[in-house]
Design an enzyme around this catalytic site. Structure first.
Site, PDB file in Angstrom:
ATOM      1  N   CYS A 197     -25.243  -3.105  -7.392  1.00  0.00           N
ATOM      2  CA  CYS A 197     -23.437  -4.032  -8.381  1.00  0.00           C
ATOM      3  C   CYS A 197     -22.407  -2.974  -8.131  1.00  0.00           C
ATOM      4  O   CYS A 197     -22.880  -1.779  -7.172  1.00  0.00           O
ATOM      5  CB  CYS A 197     -24.101  -4.490  -9.649  1.00  0.00           C
ATOM      6  SG  CYS A 197     -23.836  -2.452 -10.645  1.00  0.00           S
TER       7      CYS A 197
ATOM      8  N   SER B 220     -35.933   1.104 -13.961  1.00  0.00           N
ATOM      9  CA  SER B 220     -34.684   0.385 -13.789  1.00  0.00           C
ATOM     10  C   SER B 220     -34.513   0.015 -15.513  1.00  0.00           C
ATOM     11  O   SER B 220     -35.395  -0.904 -15.193  1.00  0.00           O
ATOM     12  CB  SER B 220     -34.046  -0.278 -12.494  1.00  0.00           C
ATOM     13  OG  SER B 220     -33.304  -1.070 -12.322  1.00  0.00           O
TER      14      SER B 220
ATOM     15  N   GLU C  89     -27.604   5.819 -20.100  1.00  0.00           N
ATOM     16  CA  GLU C  89     -26.480   5.012 -20.255  1.00  0.00           C
ATOM     17  C   GLU C  89     -26.153   4.987 -21.819  1.00  0.00           C
ATOM     18  O   GLU C  89     -24.734   5.774 -22.779  1.00  0.00           O
ATOM     19  CB  GLU C  89     -26.245   4.124 -20.129  1.00  0.00           C
ATOM     20  CG  GLU C  89     -24.722   2.963 -19.722  1.00  0.00           C
ATOM     21  CD  GLU C  89     -24.820   1.347 -19.480  1.00  0.00           C
ATOM     22  OE1 GLU C  89     -24.201   0.352 -20.713  1.00  0.00           O
ATOM     23  OE2 GLU C  89     -25.432   1.337 -19.075  1.00  0.00           O
TER      24      GLU C  89
ATOM     25  N   CYS D 153     -19.734   4.764 -13.962  1.00  0.00           N
ATOM     26  CA  CYS D 153     -19.522   3.198 -13.817  1.00  0.00           C
ATOM     27  C   CYS D 153     -17.965   2.712 -14.871  1.00  0.00           C
ATOM     28  O   CYS D 153     -18.300   3.440 -16.220  1.00  0.00           O
ATOM     29  CB  CYS D 153     -20.395   2.288 -14.455  1.00  0.00           C
ATOM     30  SG  CYS D 153     -20.296   0.532 -14.100  1.00  0.00           S
TER      31      CYS D 153
END
Length: 647
Positions: free
Chosen positions: A11, A225, A124, A94
């Site tokens: 991404c 992931s 995250e 990100c």
């Protein structure tokens, strides 16, 4: 048939983090990273070979070295600790994750309790919690429902206190939607932010469509992931046979044996490099024909090398905001940017409030320079196109729009709406003739569009039309409820010799001059002025002729009532001589109430006329000797006080 998802692989955020790691190694020779840069073992090993050293704790990182912040982001405390150690941060967080950091920080500062929908121990989510105050993480709708429905003080507070809700960027869309719906139902003051990454949304949607029609679904990605796990969960709910592999070694080459013309779908997590996807494709090529929808997969992988043409409308992601331009990632080989003068024509546009790193932004290609590898974009041209569409729709649908008045010119004022200049003639501003139009400049006005000439780029609006409509609506409401005795707060609109006209909310009523003051006045301007705010009450109605008579004098202010409240027979008052008559003198006791001092009560001797003893405007002490309440008359005596002194 094999179909590879168009969204498979890196991404934007992962690609950006990998590129920053490669650039940092080239610049510094080597760089430290706190944890895995991305969740893909193969890619982490490749980057280690380039010079990326991994540390699990901040204290394991040497002082004064460059440190790469991974795509998942880190808590604010980590950034501060690195600063204390003298380390140079290379922030590869990100932009979509950074946006969540800004949201939770601002909402926490505004007093909201933060709720995060995501995996509790995911880096995250841990990072997000490090940018806000009190927070809670819920992994499933069931867990959230149990927590909010509990009969506990904490559950009650969560239901009643202000809360802000965000999502981990890679969370399953279905989980977030169900959770949001429940929060809206249970929490009285919830503010929900949909922070699922657009790329994640698209990847999950495509996985649903692909898994739903596949005989075999192959999901490629690292076991750590999170977003790859989501793709696997989605696929298993729609396809009976799903393979979760990290690379081509997870295939045996026997997957389709015995199957006649199987449909095979392939997708990959956001951290899966293109070369791993190619290996899987090559492994399967001996068994079946590879297709990617309407285009070859190899061609799809080369999509990022396409160029653009002048006039193309594009959507990209804001990478960086500098003093002179906004850098945008379009997913092509050229570097794209928007110069400051191409951002907006709106005078009220505020760059800091309007555009942030990680935001999606629409623009038009102004110029492509293949030699320099750059693309110049314009946001304001997209806004103008959208603006004209909005303006035309507003005229067609006769809707009221808002715009900030930016300037005054010879014939009226100019406002900006949807990025388009709208001229409002002086006669349509609603400002009375003779008054300055400058009072509108800087104000947000509401108006209708009355004329459009796109060829001449001319748009005409009317504030007056909106004011008249609102006044008519307000007048209807007033006439529906108005009764004698109703009280209103109004504005004095005009004055005449016989009274004042007052706007009581869309309807004008008149205060007769006799109702303006308990005392005698020659003109209404002695009491009120145009523009004054006054409290009035209805004393008369003529519904047939739409006339309203208003009162302004208050009974409690009636001078006679004030007098009788404060004085009685036998009291002494300081009075002012007003005028003389053959039979005596009139004196003011209080404003609005006079008393008569009969000539026989002026002195303790016989006098021919009052002027022998008294002068006009003189103040003297007098005794109240009689009050005629019915006729509102008062008799005074100076003589009574003189005799009293002699005694």
């Amino acid at each position: 048939m094999v179909t590879v998802a168009k969204t498979a692989g890196f991404c934007f955020g992962v690609r950006r983090a990998v590129e920053m790691a490669e650039q940092a190694c080239a610049q510094y020779g080597s760089i430290w990273a706190l944890g895995d840069i991305i969740h893909n073992t193969h890619e982490v090993e490749r980057l280690e070979a380039l010079g990326v050293h991994k540390a699990e704790r901040v204290d394991d990182i040497p002082d004064n070295v460059p440190v790469l912040i991974r795509a998942h982001g880190v808590p604010e405390s980590v950034m501060l600790r690195l600063e204390e150690k003298g380390c140079t941060p290379v922030d590869a967080t990100c932009p979509f994750v950074s946006k969540i950091h800004r949201i939770v920080r601002e909402e926490s500062q505004n007093g909201r309790h933060i709720i995060i929908i995501g995996s509790r121990n995911h880096p995250e989510v841990v990072g997000i919690q490090g940018w806000c105050g009190p927070s809670d993480v819920f992994e499933t709708p069931e867990e959230l429902e149990k927590a909010l429905s509990a009969d506990t003080e904490k559950a009650r507070q969560l239901r009643e206190k202000p809360v802000g809700i965000v999502a981990q960027t890679t969370i399953n869309r279905k989980i977030f939607d169900i959770s949001s719906k429940f929060i809206k139902k249970e929490c009285t003051n919830a503010k929900i932010f949909d922070t699922i990454c657009n790329a994640t949304d698209e990847r999950q949607k495509e996985a649903r469509l692909l898994a739903g029609k596949s005989d075999i679904m192959i999901v490629i990605g690292d076991r750590k992931s999170s977003n790859t796990k989501r793709l696997y969960e989605i696929s298993t709910s729609l396809c009976d046979r799903v393979l979760y592999i990290e690379d081509a070694s997870g295939l045996t080459g026997q997957e389709v044996r015995g199957m006649e013309q199987p449909f095979i779908g392939i997708t990959a997590g956001a951290s899966t490099p293109a070369w791993i996807i190619k290996e899987v494709r090559n492994m399967m090529s001996d068994e079946t024909r590879i297709e990617t929808g309407s285009e070859d997969f190899a061609a799809m992988l080369e999509e990022s090398f396409k160029t653009l043409n002048t006039g193309d409308k594009v959507t990209g992601t804001v990478l960086k905001i500098s003093q002179n331009e906004v850098h945008v990632d379009l997913g092509v080989k050229h570097a794209a940017y928007i110069p400051m003068h191409e951002l907006s024509d709106d005078p009220s546009f505020n760059l800091e409030e309007s555009i942030h790193v990680g935001d999606e932004i629409e623009a038009v290609v102004v110029r492509v320079n293949d030699a320099e590898g750059t693309i110049v974009l314009s946001k304001k041209r997209v806004d103008q196109m959208k603006g004209w569409e909005s303006i035309e729709a507003a005229k067609e649908e006769k809707t009221v729009i808002e715009g900030k008045v930016s300037e005054e010119n010879k014939g009226g004022v100019v406002a900006s709406a949807f990025g388009v200049r709208v001229f409002i003639p002086a006669s349509q501003t609603g400002i009375p003739k003779g008054q300055p139009l400058s009072q509108l400049v800087g104000q947000v006005a509401r108006f209708r569009i009355t004329e459009i000439n796109r060829q001449r780029k001319r748009v005409v609006g009317s504030i007056r039309a909106v004011l008249q409509e609102e006044r008519r609506a307000a007048a209807e409401k007033v006439w529906e409820t108005i009764e004698v005795g109703n009280e209103y707060t109004g504005t004095v609109k005009s004055l005449t010799s016989y009274g004042a006209f007052v706007d009581i909310g869309g309807v004008d009523g008149m205060i007769h001059i006799s109702e303006l003051s308990w005392g005698r006045i020659k003109h209404p301007s002695e009491v009120v002025n145009v523009g004054d705010t006054v409290n009035v009450y209805v004393i008369g109605l003529d519904r047939e002729n739409k006339k309203i008579s208003l009162g302004y004098k208050r009974p409690e202010d009636n001078p006679w009532n004030v007098f009788t409240t404060n004085y009685e027979v036998g009291d002494t008052a300081t009075v002012r001589i007003l005028k003389f008559m053959p039979f005596g003198a009139f004196a003011q006791i209080i404003p609005g109430v006079d008393g008569l001092i009969h000539i026989s009560q002026i002195a303790n001797r016989r006098i021919e006329k009052p002027e022998e003893v008294l002068t006009k405007d003189e103040e003297v002490e007098a005794k109240i000797i009689d009050i005629d309440t019915e006729k509102k008359k008062v008799s005074l005596s100076i003589r009574a006080l003189l005799n009293q002194d002699e005694e």
